[in-house]
Scaffold this motif. Structure first.
Motif, short mmCIF file in Angstrom:
data_model
loop_
_atom_site.label_atom_id
_atom_site.label_comp_id
_atom_site.label_asym_id
_atom_site.label_seq_id
_atom_site.Cartn_x
_atom_site.Cartn_y
_atom_site.Cartn_z
N SER A 3 23.12 21.69 -28.08
CA SER A 3 23.15 22.04 -26.54
C SER A 3 22.69 23.65 -26.38
O SER A 3 22.59 24.00 -25.19
CB SER A 3 24.33 21.66 -26.06
OG SER A 3 25.30 22.52 -26.32
N HIS A 4 22.30 24.18 -27.49
CA HIS A 4 21.97 25.60 -27.34
C HIS A 4 21.06 25.95 -28.83
O HIS A 4 21.52 25.66 -29.85
CB HIS A 4 23.11 26.67 -27.44
CG HIS A 4 22.92 27.78 -27.38
ND1 HIS A 4 23.67 28.83 -28.17
CD2 HIS A 4 22.04 28.73 -26.58
CE1 HIS A 4 23.08 30.01 -28.12
NE2 HIS A 4 22.15 30.01 -27.01
N ASP A 30 16.48 32.10 -25.31
CA ASP A 30 17.80 31.69 -25.51
C ASP A 30 18.08 30.52 -24.69
O ASP A 30 18.14 30.37 -23.42
CB ASP A 30 18.76 32.85 -25.11
CG ASP A 30 20.51 32.48 -25.57
OD1 ASP A 30 20.41 32.26 -26.78
OD2 ASP A 30 21.24 32.44 -24.77
N HIS A 32 19.19 26.71 -23.12
CA HIS A 32 20.27 25.66 -22.68
C HIS A 32 19.45 24.50 -21.99
O HIS A 32 18.32 24.69 -21.72
CB HIS A 32 21.22 26.41 -21.87
CG HIS A 32 21.77 27.52 -22.66
ND1 HIS A 32 23.20 27.45 -23.10
CD2 HIS A 32 21.58 28.84 -22.50
CE1 HIS A 32 23.58 28.58 -23.63
NE2 HIS A 32 22.62 29.34 -23.56
N LYS A 33 20.08 23.58 -21.75
CA LYS A 33 19.57 22.50 -20.96
C LYS A 33 18.90 22.98 -19.91
O LYS A 33 19.64 23.45 -19.02
CB LYS A 33 20.44 21.26 -20.95
CG LYS A 33 21.77 21.58 -20.29
CD LYS A 33 22.47 20.34 -19.95
CE LYS A 33 23.55 20.67 -19.04
NZ LYS A 33 24.56 19.18 -19.17
N TYR A 35 16.19 24.51 -19.34
CA TYR A 35 15.49 25.73 -19.31
C TYR A 35 14.06 25.40 -19.81
O TYR A 35 13.77 24.24 -20.44
CB TYR A 35 16.05 26.75 -20.36
CG TYR A 35 17.42 27.62 -19.84
CD1 TYR A 35 18.20 27.02 -18.80
CD2 TYR A 35 17.72 28.84 -20.42
CE1 TYR A 35 19.07 27.80 -18.52
CE2 TYR A 35 18.79 29.36 -20.02
CZ TYR A 35 19.48 29.08 -19.18
OH TYR A 35 20.71 29.74 -18.62
N LEU A 218 28.21 30.11 -24.68
CA LEU A 218 27.23 29.03 -25.44
C LEU A 218 27.65 27.73 -24.99
O LEU A 218 26.69 26.71 -24.57
CB LEU A 218 27.42 29.05 -26.77
CG LEU A 218 26.94 30.25 -27.54
CD1 LEU A 218 26.85 30.31 -28.90
CD2 LEU A 218 25.54 30.66 -26.92
#
Length: 219
Positions: A3-4, A30, A32-33, A35, A218
């Motif tokens: 997830s990251h 960086d 994440h969902k 993005y 995170l």
């Protein structure tokens, strides 16, 4: 599941390793969902590759309003051919490679989670197996989207140690550099045969410092 992650920002490596020029549109490092990240696919009716900026979280062309509330940043290998959110892209061969510097997974072998950064042991960028689709977002706009494919890791020497106790262990699919073309051109049966976890020796796992601000954000 993942997830990251951190996407590949080096334009020279993107061209040399993935055969695509960096897009002009900006994207996040960086990730994440939800993005905007980077993925590489075949150009329409051409052998060339293109790097595309899209939303991390696949939206099917016929996605319902309810589907937009679901987490679709990962797609399980054992469900991808039948799950409504993924089956059209899978059957249509809409495969992509996701360039990345690193992925992160949580280590729960102690009382609290420790975010762990996974990179390639040889220092080269990751090329992760993915799928892409065009769909309409919450505002009705047509957007490019993508997802990472994952496989079971319950018996993997390295990844079996991550995620919560009692939960199924999952891991991303790290494609060999020489297999990128085969993946992009694969039919569903061929693609399914390529979905397997890379050996532990291919990875370096680096625990993040406890209390680090990035670490705390995170998960």
């Amino acid at each position: 599941m993942c997830s990251h992650y951190q996407t590949l920002k080096d334009a020279e490596k993107l061209l040399n390793r993935f055969g695509a020029h960096a897009p002009e549109r900006p994207y996040a490092y960086d990730m994440h969902k939800g993005y905007s990240g980077l993925f590489v696919r075949r150009k329409a009716a051409a052998r060339e590759r293109e790097a595309v900026v899209g939303r991390w979280g696949l939206i099917a062309a016929d996605a319902s309003a309810f589907a937009l509330t679901l987490d679709t940043f990962n797609a399980r290998d054992d469900r991808v051919a039948k799950a409504r959110n993924f089956r059209a892209a899978w059957r249509g061969g809409q495969l992509c490679v996701i360039p990345a510097d690193a992925i992160f997974e949580p280590d729960w072998r102690q009382k609290y989670q420790i975010a762990t950064r996974f990179t390639r042991a040889d220092g080269e960028p990751l090329g992760l197996a993915g799928m892409w689709s065009r769909g309409r977002d919450e505002n009705g706009e047509i957007v490019e989207t993508y997802t990472m494919l994952t496989v079971n890791a319950d018996d993997h020497p390295l990844f079996k140690h991550y995620h919560r106790r009692g939960e199924e262990k999952r891991m991303v699919v790290l494609l060999p550099d020489e297999a990128h073309d085969a993946w992009l051109d694969a039919d569903p049966d061929q693609a399914m045969g390529m979905l397997r976890g890379a050996p532990a020796k291919a990875w370096i796992a680096t625990p993040m410092p406890v209390g680090n601000a990035t670490n705390l954000s995170l998960f």
